[in-house]
Design a protein around this motif. Structure first.
Motif, short mmCIF file in Angstrom:
data_model
loop_
_atom_site.label_atom_id
_atom_site.label_comp_id
_atom_site.label_asym_id
_atom_site.label_seq_id
_atom_site.Cartn_x
_atom_site.Cartn_y
_atom_site.Cartn_z
N VAL A 187 36.98 35.49 44.72
CA VAL A 187 37.17 34.86 43.42
C VAL A 187 38.27 35.57 42.64
O VAL A 187 39.12 34.93 42.01
CB VAL A 187 35.85 34.82 42.62
N LEU A 188 38.27 36.89 42.66
CA LEU A 188 39.32 37.64 41.97
C LEU A 188 40.69 37.28 42.52
O LEU A 188 41.67 37.12 41.76
CB LEU A 188 39.07 39.14 42.11
N HIS A 189 40.80 37.17 43.82
CA HIS A 189 42.08 36.81 44.43
C HIS A 189 42.52 35.41 44.01
O HIS A 189 43.69 35.19 43.66
CB HIS A 189 41.97 36.88 45.95
N GLU A 190 41.57 34.46 44.01
CA GLU A 190 41.88 33.10 43.60
C GLU A 190 42.36 33.06 42.15
O GLU A 190 43.32 32.38 41.81
CB GLU A 190 40.66 32.21 43.78
N LEU A 191 41.69 33.81 41.29
CA LEU A 191 42.07 33.83 39.87
C LEU A 191 43.45 34.45 39.68
O LEU A 191 44.25 33.98 38.86
CB LEU A 191 41.03 34.59 39.06
N SER A 192 43.74 35.51 40.42
CA SER A 192 45.05 36.16 40.27
C SER A 192 46.18 35.26 40.75
O SER A 192 47.29 35.31 40.23
CB SER A 192 45.07 37.49 41.02
N GLN A 193 45.88 34.40 41.74
CA GLN A 193 46.88 33.48 42.26
C GLN A 193 47.06 32.26 41.35
O GLN A 193 48.09 31.58 41.40
CB GLN A 193 46.48 33.00 43.66
N SER A 194 46.07 31.98 40.54
CA SER A 194 46.08 30.75 39.74
C SER A 194 46.92 30.86 38.48
O SER A 194 47.24 29.85 37.84
CB SER A 194 44.66 30.39 39.33
N GLY A 195 47.25 32.09 38.09
CA GLY A 195 48.02 32.27 36.86
C GLY A 195 47.19 32.28 35.60
O GLY A 195 47.72 32.20 34.49
N HIS A 216 38.09 46.52 43.89
CA HIS A 216 38.93 47.25 42.93
C HIS A 216 40.39 46.81 43.02
O HIS A 216 41.05 46.62 41.99
CB HIS A 216 38.81 48.75 43.18
N GLU A 217 40.88 46.63 44.25
CA GLU A 217 42.27 46.21 44.43
C GLU A 217 42.48 44.79 43.91
O GLU A 217 43.50 44.50 43.26
CB GLU A 217 42.66 46.30 45.90
N SER A 218 41.53 43.90 44.18
CA SER A 218 41.65 42.50 43.75
C SER A 218 41.55 42.37 42.23
O SER A 218 42.04 41.40 41.65
CB SER A 218 40.57 41.65 44.41
N ALA A 219 40.91 43.33 41.58
CA ALA A 219 40.74 43.28 40.13
C ALA A 219 41.99 43.70 39.37
O ALA A 219 42.18 43.31 38.21
CB ALA A 219 39.56 44.16 39.72
N LYS A 220 42.86 44.47 40.01
CA LYS A 220 44.01 45.04 39.31
C LYS A 220 44.96 44.00 38.71
O LYS A 220 45.38 44.14 37.55
CB LYS A 220 44.76 45.98 40.24
N PRO A 221 45.34 42.94 39.45
CA PRO A 221 46.28 41.98 38.86
C PRO A 221 45.77 41.30 37.60
O PRO A 221 46.56 40.87 36.76
CB PRO A 221 46.46 40.95 39.99
N SER A 299 39.51 28.28 39.15
CA SER A 299 40.54 28.37 38.10
C SER A 299 40.57 27.11 37.24
O SER A 299 40.79 27.18 36.03
CB SER A 299 41.91 28.62 38.73
N GLY A 300 40.31 25.95 37.84
CA GLY A 300 40.26 24.72 37.07
C GLY A 300 39.11 24.71 36.09
O GLY A 300 39.25 24.23 34.94
N PHE A 301 37.98 25.26 36.52
CA PHE A 301 36.83 25.34 35.62
C PHE A 301 37.13 26.27 34.44
O PHE A 301 36.75 25.97 33.30
CB PHE A 301 35.61 25.84 36.39
N LEU A 302 37.79 27.38 34.70
CA LEU A 302 38.14 28.30 33.62
C LEU A 302 39.06 27.63 32.60
O LEU A 302 38.88 27.78 31.39
CB LEU A 302 38.81 29.55 34.17
#
Length: 342
Positions: A187-195, A216-221, A299-302
């Motif tokens: 989910v973190l990766h998807e959110l970081s890619q979604s902008g 931890h790595e996926s949370a950084k972006p 990301s659409g839901f957010l």
């Protein structure tokens, strides 16, 4: 003094839900004067030390072996089982001489030999257990019996008061204490890619998560804060405008506090509850990872949540009507009454 034995496990594969809701009930029993023992299996990723930390007695046992010998030695008044892999045969072999036996279930897919049956899930009917439990079994069904810790009920008024406007600026991610499918990182990766931007993200995970470094790595972006083994979950939910999470037992904690949720189904047993919560208007199902690996709806839901304050207010109102946070006390009272305890 009332003696109670619990049989529940936790592991990388099982997660923490069974053990945590049993600990919630055990803590309630302790406040009412009972002494609680736990029988837990030694399996990879178990968190059985939490039993001792909570002040209860711990016995490590074999995974599927009946615990008749342990029960005979302790001679409890009540035996509580919370385990999908065990059924009526195990209960009959383990409960000899125990006046009251309790089964906690979510599935209604196997027989139980129990005095009391608890299924806390929305949409479940007592008749779903017809033919699976004795006719004399007391059935405690629905979210009125949700086994959530008392701090959630204590934080309820504060949480509901801050949700009047429906604005979303803080998002909490919580996919269980073990997260065996690695949903948090996905989910973190998807959110970081979604902008997605302009949101404060917090991520709550347990130390049992086997892929913590990836999280931890996926949370950084996203600049997301990662919290391991949170001790203040109620407060974290109070401060969250929205939760992205699994549809397990933690869903009832969110409902108690009126927190809107986007749900990701990560196990077959979560699907009925997720669908019931969505029908009630208390949550939205974003993905079912038991059938698909797609997470693009997140990301659409957010984006929808940030733009539609009326939707968030409605979800909050409908969620809080489902759970009042007093379920553990209700359950403990009913069980002790059945056992004739004072």
């Amino acid at each position: 003094m009332t003696l109670i034995v619990f049989r529940a496990d936790s592991s990388y594969d099982l997660g923490m839900g069974h053990l945590m809701r049993c600990l919630t009930l055990a803590n309630q029993f302790s406040e009412m004067g009972a002494t609680c023992h736990f029988a837990c299996a030694t399996v990879a990723g178990h968190q059985s030390d939490r039993v001792v930390q909570a002040g209860h007695v711990l016995h490590m046992v074999e995974t599927a072996t009946p615990i008749g010998a342990l029960v005979s030695a302790i001679q409890p008044d009540i035996l509580v089982l919370d385990h999908y892999g065990l059924d009526a045969e195990w209960e009959r072999a383990s409960r000899r001489g125990v006046p009251i036996s309790v089964a906690i279930d979510d599935l209604a897919d196997r027989p139980h030999d129990c005095s009391i049956l608890i299924d806390q899930n929305l949409g479940r009917l007592g008749t779903d257990y017809d033919g699976l439990v004795p006719e004399t079994t007391l059935r405690l069904i629905g979210p009125d019996y949700a086994l959530i810790r008392p701090e959630f009920a204590q934080a309820r008024a504060t949480s509901l008061a801050r949700r009047q406007g429906g604005a979303v600026s803080s998002v909490l991610l919580n996919f269980g204490g073990a997260d065996p499918m690695g949903v948090t990182a996905k989910v973190l990766h998807e959110l970081s890619q979604s902008g997605v931007r302009d949101l404060d993200f917090r991520v709550v995970v347990g130390s049992a998560v086997p892929h913590l470094s990836e999280i931890h790595e996926s949370a950084k972006p996203l600049g997301a804060e990662v919290i391991v083994d949170a001790k203040n979950m109620a407060q974290l939910l109070v401060e969250a405008d929205l939760v992205l999470g699994a549809a397990g037992s933690s869903a009832w904690e969110r409902c108690c506090l009126g927190v809107p949720s986007g749900l990701v189904v990560v196990a077959d047993n979560q699907r009925p509850s997720a669908k019931a919560l969505e029908r009630a208007g208390a949550a939205t199902i974003l993905a079912d990872l038991t059938n698909s690996s797609c997470l693009k709806d997140v990301s659409g839901f957010l984006a929808k949540a940030m733009s539609d304050t009326m939707l968030m207010t409605s979800m909050s109102s409908k969620a809080m009507q489902l759970v009042d946070g007093k379920g553990a006390h209700r359950v403990a009272e009913r069980i002790l009454a059945a056992a004739g305890a004072k």
